[in-house]
Design an enzyme around this catalytic site. Sequence first.
Site: not given
Ligand code: GCV
Length: 657
Positions: A184, A268, A342, A347, A375
């Site tokens: 991000n 996102e 991923k 996620d 996470e």
């Molecule tokens: C870096 C999830 C996480 C976000 C992350 C996103 C991604 O949604 O909660 O913090 O953003 O994955 O992998 O881009």
Amino acid sequence: MNSSDYSSLWLCYREIRSTSEKVAVMAADSEESPAKTAFDELKLALSSLFKGIKFSTGEKDCSYLIKLSVSSDLREEEYSLICERDSALISGGSGRGLLYGVFSYIRKTILAGGFPICREQINPANPLRMLNHWDNPDGSIERGYSGQSFYFENKKIISNKRTEMFARAVSSVGINGIVINNVNVGADAGRLITSDYYESLNELSAIFERYGIKLYLSINFASPMDIGGLPTADPLDEGVKNWWKTECKSLFSSVGNLGGFLVKADSEGRAGPFTYGRTHADGANMLAAAVKPFGAVLIWRCFVYNCKQDWRDRKTDRARAAFDNFSPLDGKFSDNVILQVKNGPMDFQVREPVSPLFGAMKNTNLMLEVQAAQEYTGQQRHVCCLLPMFREILDMHICPSENDGKVSDIISRGGKNCGIAAVSNTGDDCNWTGSVFAAANLYGFGRMAFEKDISPEKIIDEWCVLTFGNDKKVIDTVSYILLNSYKAYENYTAPLGMGWLCTPQNHYGPSPLGYEYDRWGTYHFADRNAVGVDRSDKGTGFASLYNEPLSEMYNSPETTPDELKLFFHRLPYDYVLASGKTLIQHIYDSHFEGYEAAEEFSEMWKKLEGMVDEDVYINGVRRFEMQLESARDWRDIINSFFYRLSGIPDEKGRKIY
Ligand code: GCV
């Protein structure tokens, strides 16, 4: 935090014995900087491991001879060790290969408690073995659980002893690429590619280079507008193409050892080619063309889904999104584009099936993305060793072919441009990872990325000895905790493949309805009769995105493995699982068992008082306190939630609220 206040992780080199031996270490005939690093690292390790050791300059007057060499008989990153009673020959196909050989030799010396006698020849399983840091220029870390960034402070890049220590540690397990900033990319990070940062990028990159690591940056797709002042970021616009070409020319000619870019686009809220009616291939190929003259790669993430879903919409299935967006583009990407996928279709949940994209992109370079940062797996307060999960993902037969159908085969078949990346779990905490146990995930990720088929058991054994020394009780205890920790965590947080039972936004602790009426496409639809998402061909059709035999297996609840039952199917509470238990009883049992396992780990750890360093011991005790408090919540809230919905009591009559 004082930047010099940090542990040496698994490179702490406890003394093995004192000696008056004379050892000759003969440097390789190579000008490459990792070859020089290899020589220095070896001497540093030997001086600590064998107190009093003397280094002789000639081969004749020594009792043990170590020769380093760079040999064209080996592939570039390959190394070989030939270690006899009184000599060792460590060779690499390049300076980097040699460095890996040296670190392997040091590891073997510690594990053997003396100069090892062995032969080994290893070429890394994956060409790219990367860490993705989600660090921001202001020093914060997205999903960071170990303090602040050690790369950034007040919009400045930091290069110091600590950065060097990190490069040493990760290079010792074979990492060869690091993305220093968050995918991000905010306004400040967008400027990392500008001349404001050339000097400080160069300083950092020079440290990395000595350890055979290339530096990568996450970039913002909208930079032509945000920093270039153009009216568009359309990838087919000539002005945009030229802007990127010019920026890249300047950047790559000013900063050495840059490997390329990582991009999160149309994801996102990030900008991307969709705004201009273009495809992800259009976007990625345009950027790939700009970096190609510099031998660099463009890594493009496939984490693309609708994050503004209406929860009332029962047709859209987020699990399908990456597949639906990218599989039609197979074969359309340039050869220096790598799609980073991923591990699962959602996620980084505690339990997901492997993403079906790995079985679909036969003509595209792929990288697997896993998350070492915990996470959804306890945020480094819960002990959760992810290596069994990583191993399962790599070993998954996603394509029918017997010989090269595993995920591990697919991510290593793209020549130089493919491999594996982990979201890093590090920060500026003195132990780097918050929890003393979490460093095993970082170490283990590197080892798994490097050495084909290596088992979690072997890695954990290594990490324990390298970190704690070789007291059997300590090793047995920590190995037991680590090896059983993922299952325990899964038991109390993600029954039968359900995800998203956690608190929204911070993703810590239970909140079974937290994501149910939200916009993220993350629903379990639990009601008084049933729970789970029907992703069979009678439902969203997600199960049919897999190749056979997986498609058939996942399409039927009877053949879907229990741990994924509710990911793929919507089932009544009295449905009988393969285990013979009803679904509801499984939910109750697993939550009680998971909590009990956490209690057992905590008790076992407490018995190590005085056997590990005081600060390490206290760190473990405190983390277990937090884990138990949270695991108790998970147990009682999830059990009560399902008991209240289903009205079915626990067969064993345990307390549910
Ligand atoms: C870096 C999830 C996480 C976000 C992350 C996103 C991604 O949604 O909660 O913090 O953003 O994955 O992998 O881009």
